[in-house]
Design a protein around this motif. Structure first.
Motif, mmCIF file in Angstrom:
data_model
loop_
_atom_site.group_PDB
_atom_site.id
_atom_site.type_symbol
_atom_site.label_atom_id
_atom_site.label_comp_id
_atom_site.label_asym_id
_atom_site.label_seq_id
_atom_site.Cartn_x
_atom_site.Cartn_y
_atom_site.Cartn_z
ATOM 1 N N LYS A 23 -2.715 10.928 -4.739
ATOM 2 C CA LYS A 23 -2.497 12.214 -4.060
ATOM 3 C C LYS A 23 -1.022 12.599 -4.061
ATOM 4 O O LYS A 23 -0.569 13.354 -3.203
ATOM 5 C CB LYS A 23 -3.047 12.155 -2.642
ATOM 6 N N LYS A 68 -9.198 1.345 2.799
ATOM 7 C CA LYS A 68 -8.367 2.551 2.921
ATOM 8 C C LYS A 68 -8.414 3.334 1.612
ATOM 9 O O LYS A 68 -8.512 4.555 1.611
ATOM 10 C CB LYS A 68 -6.926 2.190 3.270
ATOM 11 N N SER A 69 -8.320 2.622 0.508
ATOM 12 C CA SER A 69 -8.416 3.207 -0.830
ATOM 13 C C SER A 69 -7.475 4.392 -0.980
ATOM 14 O O SER A 69 -6.281 4.262 -0.757
ATOM 15 C CB SER A 69 -9.874 3.566 -1.111
ATOM 16 N N ASP A 70 -7.998 5.572 -1.328
ATOM 17 C CA ASP A 70 -7.139 6.736 -1.587
ATOM 18 C C ASP A 70 -7.065 7.691 -0.394
ATOM 19 O O ASP A 70 -6.727 8.850 -0.543
ATOM 20 C CB ASP A 70 -7.601 7.468 -2.845
ATOM 21 N N LYS A 71 -7.389 7.174 0.806
ATOM 22 C CA LYS A 71 -7.315 8.026 1.998
ATOM 23 C C LYS A 71 -5.879 8.046 2.524
ATOM 24 O O LYS A 71 -5.194 7.040 2.485
ATOM 25 C CB LYS A 71 -8.244 7.506 3.090
ATOM 26 N N ASP A 72 -5.459 9.196 3.053
ATOM 27 C CA ASP A 72 -4.169 9.232 3.717
ATOM 28 C C ASP A 72 -4.373 9.610 5.175
ATOM 29 O O ASP A 72 -5.489 9.927 5.598
ATOM 30 C CB ASP A 72 -3.175 10.171 3.011
ATOM 31 N N SER A 73 -3.333 9.514 5.952
ATOM 32 C CA SER A 73 -3.383 9.810 7.392
ATOM 33 C C SER A 73 -4.469 9.007 8.105
ATOM 34 O O SER A 73 -5.216 9.535 8.924
ATOM 35 C CB SER A 73 -3.600 11.311 7.622
ATOM 36 N N VAL A 74 -4.571 7.718 7.793
ATOM 37 C CA VAL A 74 -5.545 6.848 8.449
ATOM 38 C C VAL A 74 -4.842 6.190 9.632
ATOM 39 O O VAL A 74 -3.831 5.524 9.462
ATOM 40 C CB VAL A 74 -6.075 5.760 7.483
ATOM 41 N N PRO A 115 -1.441 8.071 -0.702
ATOM 42 C CA PRO A 115 -1.936 7.456 -1.937
ATOM 43 C C PRO A 115 -1.259 7.994 -3.197
ATOM 44 O O PRO A 115 -0.933 9.176 -3.289
ATOM 45 C CB PRO A 115 -3.426 7.803 -1.929
ATOM 46 N N ASP A 164 0.822 -1.204 0.000
ATOM 47 C CA ASP A 164 0.000 0.000 0.000
ATOM 48 C C ASP A 164 0.860 1.259 0.000
ATOM 49 O O ASP A 164 1.891 1.313 0.662
ATOM 50 C CB ASP A 164 -0.884 -0.006 1.253
#
Length: 171
Positions: A78, A98-104, A75, A71
């Protein structure tokens, strides 16, 4: 000297368009090496993903609960680069959520995990099926291969065979 269009150095796209989409073999190897090890499990075969899920190296890019993907932490969509510093292993299901999310954060990632957890005995059986043997670091025994268990192969190792993946008497 003539050059083919594929070798042309004329830039019709900006540099950002030419960045690699996928991690190369070296980045994947370093990403795996950086992931948390699973106590009592062989580190070349088993790791924990960024959410704390146990995954098996042989199950890369598949859909099960022991499967994982490499992963992009930030992303790709981004601006995240396909470099080891931006790579983590994630259980496939977690990576899809999670896909295209950041800071998870880890707690949110964990909430996306499969609801299945495996006992040591089950992981031994899976490892035996996938690799043909079970290797437990620190054990002073070696596990029988499937062929040895079925009586089709006699090991030349002087190390005694243990009772993994399970002992019928204790079941």
């Amino acid at each position: 000297m003539s050059t083919s269009p594929a070798r042309s150095h004329h830039h019709t796209h900006n540099e950002k368009d030419e960045r690699p989409r996928f991690f190369d073999a070296k980045a994947k190897a370093l990403c795996w090496a950086r992931a948390e090890t699973v106590p009592g499990r062989h580190p070349e075969r088993w790791r924990k993903d960024a959410a704390g899920n146990v995954v098996c190296k042989r199950f890369c890019n598949c859909q099960g609960c022991l499967c994982f993907e490499y992963d992009h932490i930030v992303p790709y969509s981004k601006g995240g680069e396909s470099v080891v510093e931006n790579c983590q292993i994630l259980q496939t299901r977690v990576n899809r959520f999670k896909s295209d999310k950041d800071s998870v954060d880890k707690k949110v990632l964990r909430s996306f995990s499969c609801d299945v957890s495996f006992t040591d005995k089950e992981l031994d059986i899976i490892e035996m099926a996938v690799y043909g043997d079970v290797i437990r670091p620190g054990n002073q025994c070696r596990c029988r291969t499937v062929a040895e268990t079925l009586g089709k192969f006699k090991s030349k190792s002087s190390m005694p065979a243990c009772k993994l993946p399970h002992d019928e008497a204790s079941s």
